[in-house]
Design a protein around this motif. Structure first.
Motif, PDB file in Angstrom:
ATOM      1  N   ARG A 191      12.899 112.573  63.215  1.00 25.78           N
ATOM      2  CA  ARG A 191      13.597 111.625  64.290  1.00 25.78           C
ATOM      3  C   ARG A 191      13.470 110.096  63.948  1.00 25.78           C
ATOM      4  O   ARG A 191      14.146 109.242  63.936  1.00 25.78           O
ATOM      5  CB  ARG A 191      12.925 111.859  65.454  1.00 25.78           C
ATOM      6  N   ASP A 221      16.249 122.191  56.824  1.00 28.05           N
ATOM      7  CA  ASP A 221      16.750 122.733  58.369  1.00 28.05           C
ATOM      8  C   ASP A 221      15.492 123.074  59.103  1.00 28.05           C
ATOM      9  O   ASP A 221      14.826 123.967  58.871  1.00 28.05           O
ATOM     10  CB  ASP A 221      17.572 123.843  58.289  1.00 28.05           C
ATOM     11  N   GLU A 222      15.310 121.989  60.457  1.00 32.76           N
ATOM     12  CA  GLU A 222      14.277 122.227  60.974  1.00 32.76           C
ATOM     13  C   GLU A 222      13.992 123.653  61.769  1.00 32.76           C
ATOM     14  O   GLU A 222      12.940 124.163  62.120  1.00 32.76           O
ATOM     15  CB  GLU A 222      14.133 121.178  62.180  1.00 32.76           C
ATOM     16  N   THR A 223      14.909 124.216  62.029  1.00 33.41           N
ATOM     17  CA  THR A 223      14.946 125.430  62.772  1.00 33.41           C
ATOM     18  C   THR A 223      14.724 126.556  62.015  1.00 33.41           C
ATOM     19  O   THR A 223      14.314 127.643  62.465  1.00 33.41           O
ATOM     20  CB  THR A 223      16.351 125.872  63.366  1.00 33.41           C
ATOM     21  N   ARG A 224      14.282 126.447  60.582  1.00 34.23           N
ATOM     22  CA  ARG A 224      14.085 127.295  59.599  1.00 34.23           C
ATOM     23  C   ARG A 224      12.708 127.521  59.573  1.00 34.23           C
ATOM     24  O   ARG A 224      11.949 128.695  59.227  1.00 34.23           O
ATOM     25  CB  ARG A 224      14.540 127.383  58.328  1.00 34.23           C
ATOM     26  N   TYR A 225      11.837 126.677  59.883  1.00 40.00           N
ATOM     27  CA  TYR A 225      10.514 126.630  59.760  1.00 40.00           C
ATOM     28  C   TYR A 225       9.665 126.560  60.971  1.00 40.00           C
ATOM     29  O   TYR A 225      10.137 125.914  62.071  1.00 40.00           O
ATOM     30  CB  TYR A 225      10.133 125.400  59.021  1.00 40.00           C
ATOM     31  N   SER A 226       8.547 127.429  61.042  1.00 38.58           N
ATOM     32  CA  SER A 226       7.690 127.503  62.169  1.00 38.58           C
ATOM     33  C   SER A 226       6.536 127.992  61.645  1.00 38.58           C
ATOM     34  O   SER A 226       6.212 128.030  60.321  1.00 38.58           O
ATOM     35  CB  SER A 226       8.116 128.280  63.133  1.00 38.58           C
ATOM     36  N   SER A 241       6.789 130.921  59.740  1.00 36.13           N
ATOM     37  CA  SER A 241       7.529 131.224  58.664  1.00 36.13           C
ATOM     38  C   SER A 241       6.944 130.920  57.226  1.00 36.13           C
ATOM     39  O   SER A 241       5.837 130.588  57.115  1.00 36.13           O
ATOM     40  CB  SER A 241       8.907 130.175  58.700  1.00 36.13           C
ATOM     41  N   LYS A 253       6.219 121.868  60.189  1.00 33.20           N
ATOM     42  CA  LYS A 253       6.411 120.359  60.671  1.00 33.20           C
ATOM     43  C   LYS A 253       7.105 119.815  59.299  1.00 33.20           C
ATOM     44  O   LYS A 253       6.475 119.826  58.221  1.00 33.20           O
ATOM     45  CB  LYS A 253       5.518 119.814  61.077  1.00 33.20           C
TER      46      LYS A 253
END
Length: 300
Positions: A73, A115-120, A123, A47
């Protein structure tokens, strides 16, 4: 607050009844300051937060230099960048809070967030420039007493080891020698020996602690009830098997299956197996304790 000299006993107090007392409430103090820069910390689960670095100001007895405004956001909705003037105040527990923007610079040059899509949660098990923040958060997490209990190892220590280039993945510290640790800037040979000793103590931690260190989404109650003793047992569990543990529903069970079949996580598990982690002695202690508990239950 002002009280009447005579008031009812506490046992007779009723909600909404309190004519015998009156109180004044004051607006919390607030102050204007300038945003100097914007940081984007990345937590261990991937996050991304937004932190404003401020021109230091005094609020009550606190010097406020930074304020966390939450998600990307909310940052975009707030539309705040370096150079803007903002009002900050103290929320509950004295935590700095952004109230509003009172003046915006004309030329809006927005900093580029990650880039938010890169992290989880899965990751950044391996080090890279883009993964430094999340990997640092993962290392800081596994140091906690409730995880691997690596005493006196703070975030700054992990950062020094990462910057030394000696830690390609999350558990590389297990194979570092005192000499390799001492090569990190700012770590003396004495301190290196202490770190090496504390790192090696983690080898005696039980399986559930290493599961937590991996960042797997297993609730504490489920981990405590886990009968498995080896990594392969966990990898072979299907969703139905996971659901037999307390606090694990259908959605979480499938997520656990997916996590334990993730290639990067399996690579780290293989590394831990090569290191003999968790130690066999821990299993024997656990088996003895379980048998003793069962015997005690039967006697009762």
């Amino acid at each position: 607050m002002i009280h009447q000299t005579s008031r009812p006993a506490g046992k007779n107090w009723r909600p909404g009844e309190g004519e015998w007392a009156v109180a004044w409430k004051y607006q919390p103090p607030e102050i204007a300051t300038e945003v100097l820069s914007v940081d984007f910390p990345i937590g261990r689960t991937g996050k991304i937060a937004v932190v404003l670095n401020l021109q230091p100001v005094q609020l009550d007895d606190k010097t406020v230099r930074r304020v966390n405004i939450g998600s990307l956001r909310r940052w975009r909705e707030s539309d705040v960048i370096p150079g803007d003037q903002v009002i900050v105040s103290l929320a509950g527990q004295g935590v700095p809070r952004l109230d509003r923007v009172i003046w915006r610079v004309v030329e809006r040059q927005y900093p580029q967030p990650p880039d938010e899509t890169r992290y989880s949660p899965l990751s950044c098990y391996r080090f890279s420039a883009a993964c430094q923040k999340q990997m640092l958060a993962k290392l800081h997490w596994l140091s906690r007493k409730s995880v691997l209990n690596i005493a006196d190892v703070q975030r700054n220590t992990w950062l020094k080891l990462l910057e030394s280039g000696s830690m390609p993945h999350l558990f590389s510290w297990l194979t570092l020698t005192p000499e390799q640790i001492a090569m990190a800037a700012g770590i003396s040979s004495v301190r290196a020996g202490q770190l090496w000793h504390r790192f090696n103590l983690t080898r005696q931690q039980p399986l559930r602690s290493w599961i937590s260190a991996l960042g797997v989404s297993l609730p504490r109650k489920a981990a405590d009830a886990l009968p498995d003793q080896y990594w392969d047992d966990l990898i072979q569990r299907d969703a139905a098997a996971w659901q037999t543990l307390p606090g694990v529903g259908a959605a979480l069970a499938q997520r656990l299956v997916d996590q334990f079949h993730h290639a990067e996580l399996q690579s780290l598990i293989a590394f831990l197996q090569q290191q003999g982690i968790p130690a066999a002695s821990v299993f024997r202690v656990g088996i003895v304790e379980n048998r003793q508990a069962e015997a005690e239950t039967q006697r009762q």
